[in-house]
Scaffold this motif. Structure first.
Motif, PDB file in Angstrom:
ATOM      1  N   ILE A   1       5.572   3.423  50.427  1.00 27.87           N
ATOM      2  CA  ILE A   1       5.269   4.049  51.714  1.00 27.87           C
ATOM      3  C   ILE A   1       5.407   5.395  51.427  1.00 27.87           C
ATOM      4  N   THR A   2       4.351   6.211  52.162  1.00 33.92           N
ATOM      5  CA  THR A   2       4.228   7.697  51.962  1.00 33.92           C
ATOM      6  C   THR A   2       4.171   8.310  53.277  1.00 33.92           C
ATOM      7  N   GLN A   3       3.962   7.705  54.328  1.00 32.31           N
ATOM      8  CA  GLN A   3       4.096   8.409  55.557  1.00 32.31           C
ATOM      9  C   GLN A   3       4.497   7.533  56.665  1.00 32.31           C
ATOM     10  N   VAL A   4       5.050   7.888  57.707  1.00 28.33           N
ATOM     11  CA  VAL A   4       5.439   7.148  58.799  1.00 28.33           C
ATOM     12  C   VAL A   4       4.782   7.682  60.198  1.00 28.33           C
ATOM     13  N   GLY A   5       4.015   7.099  60.628  1.00 27.42           N
ATOM     14  CA  GLY A   5       3.227   7.493  62.040  1.00 27.42           C
ATOM     15  C   GLY A   5       4.084   6.940  63.197  1.00 27.42           C
ATOM     16  N   LEU A   6       4.338   7.791  64.150  1.00 25.60           N
ATOM     17  CA  LEU A   6       4.791   7.346  65.373  1.00 25.60           C
ATOM     18  C   LEU A   6       3.860   7.361  66.670  1.00 25.60           C
ATOM     19  N   TYR A   7       3.466   6.238  67.028  1.00 22.72           N
ATOM     20  CA  TYR A   7       2.716   5.983  68.139  1.00 22.72           C
ATOM     21  C   TYR A   7       3.148   5.726  69.453  1.00 22.72           C
ATOM     22  N   ASN A   8       2.013   5.624  70.293  1.00 22.84           N
ATOM     23  CA  ASN A   8       2.407   5.310  71.741  1.00 22.84           C
ATOM     24  C   ASN A   8       1.727   4.169  72.200  1.00 22.84           C
ATOM     25  N   ASP A   9       1.846   3.531  73.281  1.00 25.41           N
ATOM     26  CA  ASP A   9       1.138   2.183  73.377  1.00 25.41           C
ATOM     27  C   ASP A   9      -0.256   2.015  73.308  1.00 25.41           C
ATOM     28  N   ASN A  10      -0.952   3.115  73.504  1.00 24.39           N
ATOM     29  CA  ASN A  10      -2.398   3.291  73.347  1.00 24.39           C
ATOM     30  C   ASN A  10      -2.757   3.320  71.893  1.00 24.39           C
TER      31      ASN A  10
ATOM     32  N   ALA B   1       2.157  18.464  76.287  1.00 26.77           N
ATOM     33  CA  ALA B   1       1.802  19.435  77.334  1.00 26.77           C
ATOM     34  C   ALA B   1       1.536  18.919  78.488  1.00 26.77           C
ATOM     35  N   GLN B   2       1.229  17.513  78.497  1.00 22.10           N
ATOM     36  CA  GLN B   2       0.955  16.920  79.773  1.00 22.10           C
ATOM     37  C   GLN B   2       2.134  16.540  80.551  1.00 22.10           C
ATOM     38  N   GLY B   3       3.340  16.545  79.816  1.00 23.22           N
ATOM     39  CA  GLY B   3       4.619  16.104  80.342  1.00 23.22           C
ATOM     40  C   GLY B   3       5.252  14.891  79.526  1.00 23.22           C
ATOM     41  N   THR B   4       6.478  14.764  79.903  1.00 19.52           N
ATOM     42  CA  THR B   4       7.388  13.868  78.966  1.00 19.52           C
ATOM     43  C   THR B   4       6.828  12.201  79.251  1.00 19.52           C
ATOM     44  N   GLU B   5       6.243  12.037  80.263  1.00 15.57           N
ATOM     45  CA  GLU B   5       5.776  11.006  80.767  1.00 15.57           C
ATOM     46  C   GLU B   5       4.730  10.281  79.827  1.00 15.57           C
ATOM     47  N   ALA B   6       3.422  11.149  79.409  1.00 15.03           N
ATOM     48  CA  ALA B   6       2.718  10.937  78.737  1.00 15.03           C
ATOM     49  C   ALA B   6       2.970  10.791  77.231  1.00 15.03           C
ATOM     50  N   PHE B   7       3.989  11.660  76.782  1.00 14.51           N
ATOM     51  CA  PHE B   7       4.575  11.686  75.558  1.00 14.51           C
ATOM     52  C   PHE B   7       5.695  10.550  75.259  1.00 14.51           C
ATOM     53  N   ASN B   8       5.098   9.245  74.914  1.00 12.69           N
ATOM     54  CA  ASN B   8       5.959   8.234  74.953  1.00 12.69           C
ATOM     55  C   ASN B   8       6.077   7.501  73.702  1.00 12.69           C
ATOM     56  N   ILE B   9       6.831   7.608  72.500  1.00  6.61           N
ATOM     57  CA  ILE B   9       6.578   6.951  71.449  1.00  6.61           C
ATOM     58  C   ILE B   9       7.277   5.645  71.535  1.00  6.61           C
ATOM     59  N   THR B  10       6.666   4.529  71.246  1.00  4.96           N
ATOM     60  CA  THR B  10       7.012   3.150  71.386  1.00  4.96           C
ATOM     61  C   THR B  10       7.089   2.365  70.036  1.00  4.96           C
TER      62      THR B  10
END
Lengths: 218, 353
Positions: B315-324, A24-33
């Motif tokens: 494996i039962t789950q896959v989690g997608l994460y950001n850099d934080n 909701a904050q925008g695509t920049e904030a939603f960044n799966i890495t």
């Protein structure tokens, strides 16, 4: 001659509450890495090395079990992550704590000393730990030795929205637990410690017996 | 030692393989009505809604809203007259002029700024009629748009038993239109007589050849069907009342003509934008677990002694994460997937937006 198995593992993902918030904050904030894997719901005690059909069937009970649908609350999924360790690892990381439990007795009052909680990980090293004091009204928590810059928590806090406002989370190598302001009645809570590199967890009970009545009666 | 594995993300025009494929668009069609059904076999209205705004429109349900609290409107029917005839009120006379309000609402939404009246195909006296009937699909049923060429509506005058000669079967002519008109209301197709019962649209009479004028206009992107009032009045014996300053009950007559045939078949169409994440799990990774049942005792010994040098995880789950390290999306497998040093896996995680 049978047919070759051409199935591929394709799964549909759902956004977590945090994911929706960032989207909701925008695509920049939603960044799966990156990704992680977990084995929530699996009990390895079901791995039967005495299965009469041989080693191929040792994990049959686990492999055939149905799984629950995904839950969008990020605090209650991905609890037990899979880890990459050397093949020769003979023992799994175990978080050990400098104390087994913490109790602030009535006699000590509000002046009693802080209790230092230091975490170490046996068998494998953790560079830092996530300390979660689930109820700040019982005691207070401050960092004793920090984790250094750029170190983040591993997220599985196991805290719901109702719990989060009362809890405190810090990333550190050790913390001090203080008696705080006293409690209305004798109260206890949990201090959870998670190794940020290994995902290993441990917890202890923090009990505060220093009630407001006992303070005024002095 | 690691818990997370970074995705190999390459630019879209790179020749190097990327773990993340973005902006994948799939068109998905499904039944338009409640529970994904493509046809409504029973029609109901709400006395609450008709009592308050029934002179403007009627919400049509596929289950009785009086007895089923979960019933939701599937579509609405309305009658519009350019001058407000067939409804109470006129210029200088008190009244809501409901039919005028509906007509102007439709023309304002669907026509260009310099167009006042709907113009239907063909030739005859009813090319630009003064009144129209309209169907507007409920938002939650429409989702994105109607699927052109995949709807069929039957109309019949109330009181006349549905039979081959009495039922007017309407479809659109999208199958014969390679380059549809696009205007302020999006794509526009003609409504023609015909059927899709055989699986493909079979037109009985083309719009241009329809005596008196085409049956109507179909706006798939808005989920609105505008039907030529006078032509429909004749073909479906609606007995439209178009007297001035007079409530003609035309909305109810139109609803009854639909209910009398019990046939409104339709599909919707949605474009789903997805991202695909290829979670590559090499043989040497993710073979140990922080699951408390993976170990026994307090010194970290394996619960299963054979796991030494030959660990196995499920494996039962896959989690997608950001850099934080914030968990943004979660995917569950249908059953646990065995992982060991002798196994590799690629799990494709699809995330729809």
């Amino acid at each position: 001659m049978g047919f070759l198995n051409n199935t591929t593992v394709t799964v549909d993902a759902i956004l977590t509450k945090k994911g929706r918030e960032l989207l909701a904050q925008g695509t920049e904030a939603f960044n799966i890495t990156k990704f992680a894997l977990s084995d929530d719901e699996v009990d390895y005690n079901l791995f039967d090395v005495t299965h009469p059909n041989g080693s191929d069937s040792f994990g049959k009970v686990i492999e055939n079990m149905p799984l629950l649908e995904a839950i969008p609350d990020e605090n209650h999924v991905m609890r037990y992550k899979l880890i990459t360790l050397p093949k020769t690892t003979s023992k799994m990381p175990v978080v050990s704590l400098s104390v087994d439990s913490i109790t602030f007795d009535t006699a000590g009052g509000l002046g009693q000393p802080n209790r230092l909680v230091t975490a170490t990980t046996a068998n494998v090293t953790d560079s830092s730990y996530t300390f979660i004091l689930h109820d700040q009204s019982v005691a207070s928590m401050i960092v004793s030795e920090g984790a250094g810059s750029g170190v983040g928590a591993t997220t599985p806090f196991f805290l719901g929205e109702d719990d989060a406002p009362n809890s405190k989370t810090v990333v550190a190598k050790s913390v001090n637990i203080n008696v705080g302001q006293g409690v209305n009645v004798v109260k206890a809570t949990q201090l959870t410690i998670i190794g940020n590199d290994t995902g290993a967890t441990n917890s202890i009970t923090v009990t505060n017996k220093v009630t407001l009545n006992s303070i005024m009666g002095r | 030692m690691a818990i997370y594995k970074d995705f190999n993300i390459q630019p879209e025009n790179s020749l190097v393989s990327s773990d993340v494929v973005t902006n994948v668009k799939d068109t998905v069609s499904s039944g338009m009505w409640a529970d994904g059904s493509n046809s409504i076999s029973a029609y109901f209205t709400s006395s609450t809604q008709s009592g308050s705004s029934g002179t403007y429109y009627l919400d049509v349900y596929s289950a009785n809203p009086q007895s089923d609290s979960t019933a939701k409107p599937q579509f609405s029917v309305a009658y519009g007259h350019f001058n407000g005839s067939g409804s109470v009120g006129t210029v200088g006379v008190d009244g809501n002029r409901a039919s005028a309000a509906i007509y102007r609402q439709l023309s304002n939404t669907l026509l260009g700024p310099n167009e006042e009246k709907f113009t239907f195909a063909g030739s005859g006296t009813n090319i630009t009629p003064k009144y129209v009937y309209a169907i507007s699909i409920a938002r939650q049923q429409l989702r994105e748009k109607m699927d052109p060429g995949n709807w069929e509506l039957h109309l019949s005058a109330s009181g006349i038993a549905p039979g081959a000669g009495n039922v007017l079967k309407l479809i659109d002519d999208s199958g014969a239109t390679t380059n549809p008109t696009v205007n302020q209301g999006g794509r526009v197709f003609n409504i023609v007589s015909g059927s899709i019962a055989s699986g493909t649209a079979v037109r009985k009479t083309d719009a241009a050849s329809q005596p008196g004028g085409g049956y109507g206009l179909f706006y798939p992107d808005l989920g609105i069907l505008v039907l030529n009032g006078p032509v429909l009045n004749t073909s479906a014996s609606l007995a439209t009342v178009s007297g001035s300053n007079l409530e003609g009950g035309n909305v109810g007559k139109f609803y009854n003509s639909i209910r009398n045939t019990n046939k409104f078949q339709a599909r919707r169409e949605e474009v789903i934008t997805s991202q695909h994440y290829f979670c590559r799990v090499p043989n040497k990774e993710f073979n140990f677990s922080s699951n408390p049942t993976f170990t026994s005792g307090s010194n970290g010994d394996f619960t299963v002694s054979t796991f030494f040098k030959n660990p196995k995880t499920f494996i039962t789950q896959v989690g997608l994460y950001n850099d934080n390290n914030e968990l943004l999306a979660i995917a569950k497998l249908s059953k646990p997937l065995l992982k060991s040093y002798s196994k590799e896996a690629i799990i494709k995680v699809k995330l729809d937006f």
